[in-house]
Design a protein around this motif. Structure first.
Motif, PDB file in Angstrom:
ATOM      1  N   ARG A 248     -15.351 -25.674 -37.161  1.00  0.00           N
ATOM      2  CA  ARG A 248     -13.956 -25.904 -37.532  1.00  0.00           C
ATOM      3  C   ARG A 248     -13.664 -27.363 -37.208  1.00  0.00           C
ATOM      4  NH1 ARG A 248      -8.576 -24.032 -34.313  1.00  0.00           N
ATOM      5  NH2 ARG A 248      -7.026 -24.671 -35.861  1.00  0.00           N
TER       6      ARG A 248
ATOM      7  N   GLY B  34     -10.864 -28.932 -37.649  1.00  0.00           N
ATOM      8  CA  GLY B  34      -9.502 -29.119 -37.171  1.00  0.00           C
ATOM      9  C   GLY B  34      -8.535 -28.496 -38.147  1.00  0.00           C
TER      10      GLY B  34
ATOM     11  N   THR C 241     -17.457 -27.322 -32.377  1.00  0.00           N
ATOM     12  CA  THR C 241     -16.503 -28.410 -32.562  1.00  0.00           C
ATOM     13  C   THR C 241     -17.147 -29.498 -33.421  1.00  0.00           C
ATOM     14  OG1 THR C 241     -17.252 -29.439 -30.502  1.00  0.00           O
ATOM     15  CG2 THR C 241     -15.341 -27.970 -30.379  1.00  0.00           C
TER      16      THR C 241
ATOM     17  N   ASP D 170     -14.975 -24.349 -30.584  1.00  0.00           N
ATOM     18  CA  ASP D 170     -13.540 -24.300 -30.803  1.00  0.00           C
ATOM     19  C   ASP D 170     -12.998 -23.000 -30.218  1.00  0.00           C
ATOM     20  OD1 ASP D 170     -10.946 -24.858 -32.138  1.00  0.00           O
ATOM     21  OD2 ASP D 170     -11.529 -23.119 -33.353  1.00  0.00           O
TER      22      ASP D 170
END
Length: 223
Positions: A107, A109, A42, A35
């Motif tokens: 992460r 999102g 991701t 990310d």
């Protein structure tokens, strides 16, 4: 001999070019798996690595973390402050997992994060969650001022007897999600129900009641 030296000299720039191209490709692949704001994995890369960790380690904690007051921070201090909160959270998560060999963090999102953490004993989980919550909610500096966000953290253990034989990543994420949601309803903190199974229904693979989900009963009521 001269012809051989000439050929080697001519091939040198070409080999160097391919070497640089390989470096460039590796950097692009690495960037795609991380990310850009937090530097964490991701979702897709996290899930692949998390599955491997679950397969290799006898006892694994699956952790979900959601920031509290994140939207209010963005509204009051601007999106740059929100970005700083994301980076601070990522740093706290990385530091909390330091020393846990095989741990993976991501992460997912927005202001939602996840981790899988191999543990030597279940008794280590409350210490991990308490330390992580304290680190995430500690003040961080942005634009000359100290800011804070809250956090709700839920966890599930792969050795929980209620999921024995079915401790897949989706099941454990569901359990951690429920634990996180329960503590968020009380104002934040961390939550690890020591012996619970998913208690709510699923809608489109997510906990019913999450934004964007609805049940068949809801559909009937809206008809």
């Amino acid at each position: 001999m001269n012809e051989l030296l000439t050929a080697v000299s001519a091939a040198g720039p070409l080999a160097a070019g391919w070497s640089m191209h390989g470096v460039w490709l590796r950097r692009r692949l690495s960037a795609a798996r991380h990310d850009p704001l937090s530097g964490l994995w991701t979702r897709d890369t996290f899930e692949r690595r998390a599955v491997r960790t679950l397969a290799r380690c006898p006892q694994v904690a699956v952790v979900l973390l959601d920031l509290d007051g994140f939207k209010a921070m963005n509204d009051q201090h601007g999106h740059a402050a929100g970005d700083a909160a994301i980076r601070s959270t990522a740093g706290a998560l990385t530091e909390a997992l330091d020393g846990h060999r095989g741990a993976v963090a991501a992460r997912l999102g927005g202001d939602e994060f996840a981790a899988v953490v191999p543990l030597s004993t279940p008794m280590a989980l409350p210490w991990l969650l308490n330390g992580l919550h304290g680190a995430v909610t500690a003040p961080f500096s942005h634009d000359g001022r100290d800011l804070t966000v809250g956090a709700s953290i839920g966890a599930a253990l792969s050795t929980d007897p209620t999921v024995a034989g079915a401790a897949t990543l989706p099941v454990l994420l569901r359990m951690a999600d429920e634990a996180m949601y329960a503590v968020k309803q009380t104002g934040g903190g961390w939550n690890y129900p020591a012996a619970t199974a998913p208690s709510t229904t699923s809608t489109a693979g997510r906990r019913t009641g999450r934004p964007g989900t609805h049940t068949r009963q809801d559909e009937k009521g809206a008809a």
